[in-house]
Scaffold this motif. Structure first.
Motif, PDB file in Angstrom:
ATOM      1  N   THR A   1      68.723  38.432  27.404  1.00 50.83           N
ATOM      2  CA  THR A   1      67.262  38.384  27.509  1.00 50.83           C
ATOM      3  C   THR A   1      66.697  37.412  26.483  1.00 50.83           C
ATOM      4  O   THR A   1      65.802  36.602  26.793  1.00 50.83           O
ATOM      5  N   ARG A   2      67.195  37.466  25.259  1.00 43.33           N
ATOM      6  CA  ARG A   2      66.739  36.549  24.214  1.00 43.33           C
ATOM      7  C   ARG A   2      67.081  35.105  24.566  1.00 43.33           C
ATOM      8  O   ARG A   2      66.289  34.192  24.315  1.00 43.33           O
ATOM      9  N   MET A   3      68.249  34.906  25.143  1.00 43.84           N
ATOM     10  CA  MET A   3      68.623  33.550  25.529  1.00 43.84           C
ATOM     11  C   MET A   3      67.728  33.023  26.649  1.00 43.84           C
ATOM     12  O   MET A   3      67.298  31.870  26.619  1.00 43.84           O
ATOM     13  N   ARG A   4      67.433  33.881  27.617  1.00 41.41           N
ATOM     14  CA  ARG A   4      66.550  33.449  28.702  1.00 41.41           C
ATOM     15  C   ARG A   4      65.167  33.099  28.157  1.00 41.41           C
ATOM     16  O   ARG A   4      64.571  32.081  28.521  1.00 41.41           O
ATOM     17  N   ASP A   5      64.653  33.949  27.253  1.00 41.64           N
ATOM     18  CA  ASP A   5      63.327  33.704  26.699  1.00 41.64           C
ATOM     19  C   ASP A   5      63.317  32.515  25.745  1.00 41.64           C
ATOM     20  O   ASP A   5      62.325  31.802  25.638  1.00 41.64           O
ATOM     21  N   GLY A   6      64.428  32.303  25.041  1.00 45.22           N
ATOM     22  CA  GLY A   6      64.457  31.268  24.015  1.00 45.22           C
ATOM     23  C   GLY A   6      64.827  29.885  24.513  1.00 45.22           C
ATOM     24  O   GLY A   6      64.208  28.900  24.118  1.00 45.22           O
ATOM     25  N   VAL A   7      65.840  29.801  25.366  1.00 44.58           N
ATOM     26  CA  VAL A   7      66.311  28.480  25.806  1.00 44.58           C
ATOM     27  C   VAL A   7      66.286  28.325  27.319  1.00 44.58           C
ATOM     28  O   VAL A   7      66.738  27.311  27.845  1.00 44.58           O
ATOM     29  N   GLY A   8      65.764  29.319  28.018  1.00 45.86           N
ATOM     30  CA  GLY A   8      65.763  29.266  29.475  1.00 45.86           C
ATOM     31  C   GLY A   8      65.054  28.051  30.036  1.00 45.86           C
ATOM     32  O   GLY A   8      65.472  27.495  31.059  1.00 45.86           O
ATOM     33  N   ALA A   9      63.985  27.621  29.366  1.00 39.01           N
ATOM     34  CA  ALA A   9      63.237  26.460  29.850  1.00 39.01           C
ATOM     35  C   ALA A   9      64.062  25.181  29.803  1.00 39.01           C
ATOM     36  O   ALA A   9      63.746  24.208  30.502  1.00 39.01           O
ATOM     37  N   ASP A  10      65.122  25.163  28.985  1.00 35.59           N
ATOM     38  CA  ASP A  10      65.973  23.980  28.858  1.00 35.59           C
ATOM     39  C   ASP A  10      67.103  23.963  29.893  1.00 35.59           C
ATOM     40  O   ASP A  10      67.860  22.992  29.965  1.00 35.59           O
ATOM     41  N   LEU A  11      67.234  25.034  30.657  1.00 34.49           N
ATOM     42  CA  LEU A  11      68.293  25.124  31.654  1.00 34.49           C
ATOM     43  C   LEU A  11      67.795  24.623  33.003  1.00 34.49           C
ATOM     44  O   LEU A  11      66.598  24.587  33.271  1.00 34.49           O
ATOM     45  N   ASP A  12      68.745  24.274  33.885  1.00 34.86           N
ATOM     46  CA  ASP A  12      68.325  23.886  35.227  1.00 34.86           C
ATOM     47  C   ASP A  12      68.021  25.143  36.051  1.00 34.86           C
ATOM     48  O   ASP A  12      68.289  26.275  35.628  1.00 34.86           O
ATOM     49  N   ALA A  13      67.442  24.936  37.216  1.00 29.06           N
ATOM     50  CA  ALA A  13      66.983  26.052  38.038  1.00 29.06           C
ATOM     51  C   ALA A  13      68.129  26.982  38.423  1.00 29.06           C
ATOM     52  O   ALA A  13      67.960  28.213  38.469  1.00 29.06           O
ATOM     53  N   ASP A  14      69.317  26.429  38.690  1.00 28.16           N
ATOM     54  CA  ASP A  14      70.459  27.262  39.080  1.00 28.16           C
ATOM     55  C   ASP A  14      70.874  28.189  37.950  1.00 28.16           C
ATOM     56  O   ASP A  14      71.148  29.373  38.167  1.00 28.16           O
ATOM     57  N   ASP A  15      70.938  27.657  36.736  1.00 24.22           N
ATOM     58  CA  ASP A  15      71.338  28.494  35.607  1.00 24.22           C
ATOM     59  C   ASP A  15      70.275  29.539  35.281  1.00 24.22           C
ATOM     60  O   ASP A  15      70.596  30.667  34.893  1.00 24.22           O
ATOM     61  N   ARG A  16      68.996  29.190  35.436  1.00 21.20           N
ATOM     62  CA  ARG A  16      67.944  30.186  35.218  1.00 21.20           C
ATOM     63  C   ARG A  16      68.063  31.315  36.244  1.00 21.20           C
ATOM     64  O   ARG A  16      67.901  32.501  35.916  1.00 21.20           O
ATOM     65  N   ALA A  17      68.365  30.949  37.478  1.00 27.80           N
ATOM     66  CA  ALA A  17      68.533  31.966  38.524  1.00 27.80           C
ATOM     67  C   ALA A  17      69.735  32.855  38.218  1.00 27.80           C
ATOM     68  O   ALA A  17      69.701  34.073  38.448  1.00 27.80           O
ATOM     69  N   THR A  18      70.793  32.250  37.680  1.00 27.02           N
ATOM     70  CA  THR A  18      71.973  33.035  37.303  1.00 27.02           C
ATOM     71  C   THR A  18      71.634  34.017  36.194  1.00 27.02           C
ATOM     72  O   THR A  18      72.025  35.194  36.234  1.00 27.02           O
ATOM     73  N   LEU A  19      70.898  33.551  35.182  1.00 29.01           N
ATOM     74  CA  LEU A  19      70.483  34.451  34.105  1.00 29.01           C
ATOM     75  C   LEU A  19      69.635  35.592  34.639  1.00 29.01           C
ATOM     76  O   LEU A  19      69.803  36.750  34.232  1.00 29.01           O
ATOM     77  N   ASP A  20      68.711  35.280  35.529  1.00 29.60           N
ATOM     78  CA  ASP A  20      67.863  36.325  36.105  1.00 29.60           C
ATOM     79  C   ASP A  20      68.701  37.373  36.829  1.00 29.60           C
ATOM     80  O   ASP A  20      68.439  38.578  36.724  1.00 29.60           O
ATOM     81  N   ARG A  21      69.698  36.911  37.548  1.00 30.29           N
ATOM     82  CA  ARG A  21      70.548  37.862  38.259  1.00 30.29           C
ATOM     83  C   ARG A  21      71.384  38.694  37.276  1.00 30.29           C
ATOM     84  O   ARG A  21      71.553  39.897  37.475  1.00 30.29           O
ATOM     85  N   LEU A  22      71.870  38.058  36.235  1.00 31.06           N
ATOM     86  CA  LEU A  22      72.635  38.797  35.224  1.00 31.06           C
ATOM     87  C   LEU A  22      71.799  39.883  34.555  1.00 31.06           C
ATOM     88  O   LEU A  22      72.338  40.877  34.067  1.00 31.06           O
ATOM     89  N   LEU A  23      70.487  39.697  34.524  1.00 39.44           N
ATOM     90  CA  LEU A  23      69.607  40.633  33.837  1.00 39.44           C
ATOM     91  C   LEU A  23      68.916  41.615  34.773  1.00 39.44           C
ATOM     92  O   LEU A  23      68.131  42.455  34.315  1.00 39.44           O
ATOM     93  N   ASP A  24      69.219  41.556  36.043  1.00 35.51           N
ATOM     94  CA  ASP A  24      68.613  42.463  37.024  1.00 35.51           C
ATOM     95  C   ASP A  24      69.396  43.775  37.054  1.00 35.51           C
ATOM     96  O   ASP A  24      70.526  43.817  37.530  1.00 35.51           O
ATOM     97  N   PRO A  25      68.810  44.874  36.562  1.00 36.77           N
ATOM     98  CA  PRO A  25      69.566  46.131  36.493  1.00 36.77           C
ATOM     99  C   PRO A  25      70.037  46.641  37.849  1.00 36.77           C
ATOM    100  O   PRO A  25      70.990  47.434  37.921  1.00 36.77           O
TER     101      PRO A  25
END
Length: 290
Positions: A238-262
């Motif tokens: 969650t901290r990584m998504r909030d902190g550096v998520g804007a620097d990632l491409d759309a695919d990696d952001r989507a992957t992070l979102d899925r990893l964080l979906d309970p």
């Protein structure tokens, strides 16, 4: 994820991070216990141990346990974190030999009433602009024959396999690169920042210390991890998504979102292959006897 600090800017609200810092140190307790056991063989019956950048005092408490005859001091610039350290000392029964030293480091070390036999700085000196000066300040407050121990460096922590089964393989390696960029910005924006090669044994030697030693220790929490470890990993991502998520491409952001979906079976909340694997390095040196 080498540095484990992920904010949207380079400022840090340490009080707001108190629970995270405490949870991380408690989870990493087996690592600290191995490192302190090694220090216990290197340092003979210290009378005074100072934990520089102690945070909420989890590691300070481990020093109190490792060296039951020593006084222990938690030194930190955050009053809120030192309050938690004090509460912890009372709860765990070493308050009678515990004290705090509040103030900006490393200058506040000058206020120590007595030189220390062991000073520990666990990933705290890299938050100070002039790391060479910080090492020298710590060395100055050592008693003759005293030891300075720095935890700096190691390897990026791993929580997941390279191929998650979705998204591009190698997500954590790309997060490492973004973390390194963040770390460089953090260092550059510190007051009185000085560029310094992070050759810690050489920095220790430059402060007049000798008998430098370096050891790395492994934390290996294999799958299936505990619920506490799972909560910690979810907080880290969650901290990584909030902190550096804007620097990632759309695919990696989507992957992070899925990893964080309970609700997602492939998320860090539910996947069976989640683990914690980390290697951290400790550098020590000794002040010459008078």
């Amino acid at each position: 994820m080498a540095h484990q600090h992920h904010h949207s800017d380079t400022g840090m609200d340490w009080a707001a991070m108190a629970q995270h810092l405490e949870s991380q140190a408690e989870l990493y307790a087996p690592w600290y216990e191995r490192a302190l056991a090694w220090l216990g063989r290197e340092v003979t019956e210290p009378g005074l141990v100072v934990d520089v950048g102690s945070g909420p005092g989890v590691v300070t408490g481990l020093f109190a346990e490792t060296f039951p005859g020593a006084r222990v001091i938690a030194a930190d610039g955050s009053e809120a974190l030192l309050e938690r350290a004090t509460e912890r000392a009372k709860r765990l029964g070493y308050a009678d030999r515990f004290a705090v030293l509040a103030g900006e480091l490393p200058g506040s070390l000058a206020e120590l009433d007595y030189p220390a036999d062991l000073i520990w700085a666990g990933r705290s000196l890299h938050h100070l602009g002039d790391q060479r000066a910080a090492v020298a300040a710590c060395a100055d407050r050592l008693a003759p024959g005293g030891t300075l121990a720095l935890m700096e460096g190691g390897l990026p922590t791993r929580f997941l396999p390279r191929d998650l089964g979705f998204g591009r393989p190698g997500l954590e390696a790309r997060l490492d690169a973004r973390s390194a960029d963040w770390f460089a910005r953090m260092r550059a924006d510190l007051p009185d920042s000085v560029a310094e090669a992070e050759h810690w044994p050489a920095l220790l030697a430059s402060a007049g210390l000798g008998h430098t030693r370096t050891r790395s220790f492994l934390l290996d929490l294999p799958a299936p991890v505990s619920d506490r470890a799972r909560r910690y990993v979810a907080e880290m991502f969650t901290r990584m998504r909030d902190g550096v998520g804007a620097d990632l491409d759309a695919d990696d952001r989507a992957t992070l979102d899925r990893l964080l979906d309970p609700e997602d079976p492939a998320s860090v909340h539910r996947r069976a292959d989640l683990h914690v694997l980390a290697a951290h390095t400790v550098h020590t040196a000794v002040k010459p006897a008078a």
